[in-house]
Each structure stands twice: as structure tokens, then as C-alpha cells.
Design a protein around this motif. Structure first.
Motif, PDB file in Angstrom:
ATOM      1  N   ASN A 151      -5.403  22.695  98.152  1.00 23.38           N
ATOM      2  CA  ASN A 151      -5.799  21.862  99.293  1.00 23.38           C
ATOM      3  C   ASN A 151      -7.203  21.291  99.105  1.00 23.38           C
ATOM      4  O   ASN A 151      -7.403  20.081  99.133  1.00 23.38           O
ATOM      5  CB  ASN A 151      -5.727  22.703 100.571  1.00 23.38           C
ATOM      6  N   GLN A 152      -8.134  22.181  98.860  1.00 21.44           N
ATOM      7  CA  GLN A 152      -9.529  21.779  98.724  1.00 21.44           C
ATOM      8  C   GLN A 152      -9.727  20.799  97.563  1.00 21.44           C
ATOM      9  O   GLN A 152     -10.307  19.726  97.727  1.00 21.44           O
ATOM     10  CB  GLN A 152     -10.362  23.047  98.515  1.00 21.44           C
ATOM     11  N   LEU A 163       1.507  20.707  98.192  1.00 23.83           N
ATOM     12  CA  LEU A 163       0.971  19.397  97.799  1.00 23.83           C
ATOM     13  C   LEU A 163       0.926  18.471  99.004  1.00 23.83           C
ATOM     14  O   LEU A 163      -0.066  17.781  99.245  1.00 23.83           O
ATOM     15  CB  LEU A 163       1.840  18.783  96.702  1.00 23.83           C
ATOM     16  N   ALA A 164       1.999  18.476  99.771  1.00 27.73           N
ATOM     17  CA  ALA A 164       2.064  17.610 100.943  1.00 27.73           C
ATOM     18  C   ALA A 164       0.939  17.961 101.922  1.00 27.73           C
ATOM     19  O   ALA A 164       0.267  17.068 102.455  1.00 27.73           O
ATOM     20  CB  ALA A 164       3.421  17.741 101.618  1.00 27.73           C
ATOM     21  N   GLU A 165       0.722  19.240 102.114  1.00 28.27           N
ATOM     22  CA  GLU A 165      -0.366  19.672 103.002  1.00 28.27           C
ATOM     23  C   GLU A 165      -1.729  19.221 102.487  1.00 28.27           C
ATOM     24  O   GLU A 165      -2.644  18.962 103.260  1.00 28.27           O
ATOM     25  CB  GLU A 165      -0.383  21.207 103.109  1.00 28.27           C
ATOM     26  N   ALA A 166      -1.821  19.147 101.171  1.00 30.13           N
ATOM     27  CA  ALA A 166      -3.107  18.786 100.575  1.00 30.13           C
ATOM     28  C   ALA A 166      -3.333  17.275 100.572  1.00 30.13           C
ATOM     29  O   ALA A 166      -4.286  16.793  99.972  1.00 30.13           O
ATOM     30  CB  ALA A 166      -3.186  19.335  99.150  1.00 30.13           C
ATOM     31  N   GLY A 167      -2.426  16.533 101.205  1.00 29.65           N
ATOM     32  CA  GLY A 167      -2.633  15.097 101.339  1.00 29.65           C
ATOM     33  C   GLY A 167      -1.944  14.254 100.289  1.00 29.65           C
ATOM     34  O   GLY A 167      -2.130  13.037 100.236  1.00 29.65           O
ATOM     35  N   VAL A 168      -1.147  14.891  99.457  1.00 27.98           N
ATOM     36  CA  VAL A 168      -0.418  14.144  98.430  1.00 27.98           C
ATOM     37  C   VAL A 168       0.787  13.454  99.073  1.00 27.98           C
ATOM     38  O   VAL A 168       1.516  14.070  99.843  1.00 27.98           O
ATOM     39  CB  VAL A 168       0.043  15.101  97.311  1.00 27.98           C
ATOM     40  N   ILE A 221       6.767  11.216 102.996  1.00 29.41           N
ATOM     41  CA  ILE A 221       6.317  11.568 101.653  1.00 29.41           C
ATOM     42  C   ILE A 221       7.401  11.236 100.648  1.00 29.41           C
ATOM     43  O   ILE A 221       8.556  11.606 100.808  1.00 29.41           O
ATOM     44  CB  ILE A 221       5.943  13.057 101.585  1.00 29.41           C
ATOM     45  N   TYR A 222       6.981  10.522  99.603  1.00 26.63           N
ATOM     46  CA  TYR A 222       7.938  10.117  98.586  1.00 26.63           C
ATOM     47  C   TYR A 222       8.119  11.244  97.586  1.00 26.63           C
ATOM     48  O   TYR A 222       7.141  11.783  97.063  1.00 26.63           O
ATOM     49  CB  TYR A 222       7.419   8.873  97.871  1.00 26.63           C
TER      50      TYR A 222
END
Lengths: 217, 217
Positions: free
Chosen positions: A136-137, A163-168, A185-186
DNA sequence: TCATGTGAAGACATTCACAGCA
DNA sequence: TGCTGTGAATGTCTTCACATGA
């Protein structure tokens, strides 16, 4: 924001690669039928695709290679570039790192993640590997929007969520397991085993076609 | 010989994987809408695909999992099984070897090829690696019909021709270069760099969509 | 009642074919 | 003459919606 279909995007990416080659080697202009034969598509297809990006050629000289490249890149690239992360530095992860090295300017692998102590806190091919727990960070700090999952299937889904949580917002999944994520999310599942199965099916078809031909002649 | 479209084949392969899971764990029957939601498609799509393979379900119990598996496998597999070869035992080649180990019965990696003396004449994960020059002989002896190209782009095309000469009729190309072959040979270009570019495009789209939403709300 | 099998409609993608321009 | 841009035709894939059957 213009919308392009999946297929169109794929072709634009192919066109760009061809145009980059041409720019290096030879001419500064190109006709739709030349681009088409290089890409393996119909010339009307090329013209229609290019129509969409809003750059017009001329009937005398076709398209200007440099301008066309610019037009395509405006659709595909972000001006600031995008950050990419690889999760899993096993054979596959390292293979992707190898293939990628220095190939795209606007797309940069900025981090790798692994939970193997032999891997994290080290640098591979100029890319630092972090512990998976710091995803995440690290992703937010390095402004990473694209993730590549190159780990065994068992924890692929969990990683996708992380990954999704991390903004990806764009994920490539090489693990042979289908992952579903929220529609915003793709995710593209690039199952390597399925690919082999498909090739095997077609291989068989070819053999049978050949057998039929031999029978007829 | 029945013809199935590319897309249908892909879905049949997905259905099979789902059915194999279900067979292990729980029920012996399945409805089209269950299979559909597992595969992420419409239930009418599932019924239409299954229509094609010539096995009918019942409106009471849906489809018999075991029978359905049998039906699908008859389309996808060859009874005798097919031989697969990997060309290139770098990171990517080994990754594929890893992923593949023991996953499919009717599809067997029977050989690897490399021109690195450190690789050929050795055994990796139970698969023998041969010198690339012996491709023709080895492929014919081991009855190999499917080839996976896992080498850098520069010699990928040459290798594809060699595979074709050696009797391979289905090829998977992981090198980031488009290869054209005679139409009787199936080749799928699974360009890893293009995949990342595509994911990056979609990642960007998601971000922009999000930005728009935040603007509205 | 609820699921299958399927004709018909709809959505998408590709290709044809030609007007218009240099 | 030989190209582009594009309306219209064609082709392909997906989904709807309903008759049929247990």
C-alpha cells in the motif's frame, strides 16, 4: 474522453510499434495499406482506427509517421508516464523484468514485491524489491497504477485485492486462476495454461485438416 | 469435424476448469446459470456453447458434471494426448515449466530446447533439454505438435520456422515480436509488453472515470 | 415452477465500395 | 491515377425471450 474498443486499442499498440520501427529505419510517410500489411489487418480497418484518433492523412502521401505516432501516443500514454509494479520475483517476474527493460519510456517498472527474505530489500535489474506487506505505502509513494501478478495461483486473488487497495487500477494476472474485481478496476487474466490448451486445440485442428487434404489428393 | 469459434474454445476451456473443481468438491449436477456466474458470462451463452458439443442437459437437474466434462474433453483433447516443447529455458521457459507441472493429463511437455551449453543435455523438472539444432529430429521422435517460444525477440521468427518444419502446428509466441506463418499453422502472439501497455491504458481510463465521478459528486 | 434449447433481435466488428481530393 | 474518409453491407458474437418439457 473518447472511448476506444478493446480491439482498437490492441491494434493502436501494434501500429505504434510498427511506426517506431519505420521511424528508425526508413520512410517518413506511410499508406494505410502498408501499415495494414505490417499489422496483418485490412487497410480499411487501419483507416477507421486512425479516424478515431483524430489525425488525418493526405491522399497524396498517406500518413506522416511522426505525426501519427504522436496522435497514437496521445491516446495510449499518459503525459506523466505510469508506474508499474511486479508482484512475485520468481522466474516469471524476472522474465517480465528482462523483457521490459528499457522498452517503453512512458511505462516504468518502479517496484517489485515478494515475501521471500532472499528477495525483498534487494535490487533486481535496477528495480527494488519490497516486502508484500508494504504494498500500500510503496505503491502510493511511487504512484503505481499498474500491477502484474506473477505468483502461484493460491494467493493471486488476495494479492489482487491488495493491489486494488493500494490504488492500482489496471492488473495483469498471469496466475492460472480467474480473479474478479470491482468493475472500476481493469483486470486481464493471462492464464498461461489456458493458452497452451488453446494452442493444442488448434494444433490438432491443423493436423486433421492436413489429414483431410492428403485424403482428397 | 465440427468448428468452434475462438471465443467458444476459450470458454470451453474455462468451463472445463470450473467443472473439474466442482467434481472434486461438491455437486454432481450444475445449472447453466451456475456455470455462467463462475465463468463470468451470460447463462444463454453457456447453453449455446454446450449445445455445440452435442450433450444435452435436463430441465430438472441441469447438466451432469461428469458427462459434461467428458463432452468438453472430447472436443478439446486428443485421445492420445499431445506433446509440447518449450524453446528457451531462461526465466520465462522455466516459469512455464513450473506452472505446468502436472496440471494437464492430455498435454505433456516432452522437451525443451536451448543453445546454451549450460542448459542442453540436462534435465529440468523432469524435462530433458536438447540443443536447438536437434529440434527436427527430437520433435518428430517425441511426437510434439505444440511449441512455446520463450526466447528474446531477435531469433523468435527463425525458431518459429524451425518448429513448423519439425511438424509443430500450434505455436505460442511470448517474444514481443509478431510472427507470421503459413495459414495452416496456428500461432498466437502473446506479447507481454503489449499486455502491460493495454493494462496501463485501462488503468488510466479507470483513474479518469474516478476523477469524473469525484467531480460530479 | 424453473431450467433447457433456440429463433430472433441486438450489439459490435470488419470489409466493401465509392465519392472526393490532389 | 491512387490515396483517404466513410456510408452501407456484411459478418460475428451475445443476449433476449419464450416454447417446451420434467
Amino acid at each position: 474522453m473518447l472511448q476506444f474498443s478493446e480491439k482498437t486499442i490492441e491494434r493502436l499498440i501494434i501500429y505504434r510499434r510498427i511506426l517506431l520501427d519505420i521511424l528508425k529505419s526508413s520512410d517518413s510517410n506511410i499508406y494505410s495499406h502498408q501499415l495494414a500489411s505490417n499489422a496483418g489487418v485490412n487497410s480499411a480497418q487501419v483507416r477507421r482506427d486512425l479516424m478515431g484518433i483524430g489525425y488525418s492523412g493526405s491522399s497524396k502521401n498517406g500518413y506522416d509517421v511522426a505525426m501519427l505516432l504522436k496522435g497514437i501516443s496521445e491516446v495510449i500514454d499518459t503525459p506523466e508516464g505510469e508506474g508499474v509494479a511486479i508482484v512475485g520475483l520468481g522466474h516469471l517476474g524476472r522474465a517480465i523484468l528482462d523483457y521490459f527493460r528499457g522498452r517503453r519510456q512512458k511505462l516504468e517498472i518502479r517496484a517489485a514485491f515478494d515475501h521471500d527474505p532472499a528477495k525483498y530489500d534487494r535490487v533486481f535489474h535496477g528495480v527494488r524489491c519490497y516486502h508484500t506487506d508494504n504494498m500500500n505505502q510503496v505503491c502510493r509513494e511511487l504512484n503505481i497504477t499498474v500491477g502484474i501478478i506473477a505468483i502461484p495461483p493460491d494467493c493471486a486473488e488476495e494479492i489482487a485485492y491488495k493491489l486494488a487497495e493500494a490504488g492500482v487500477t489496471g492488473i495483469l494476472n498471469y496466475a492460472p486462476v480467474k480473479i474478479d474485481l470491482p468493475q472500476n478496476i481493469y483486470i486481464e487474466n493471462r492464464d498461461m495454461i489456458m493458452a497452451v490448451e488453446k494452442a493444442a486445440y488448434h494444433a490438432r485442428q491443423s493436423h486433421e485438416r492436413k489429414a483431410v487434404h492428403e485424403c482428397i489428393s
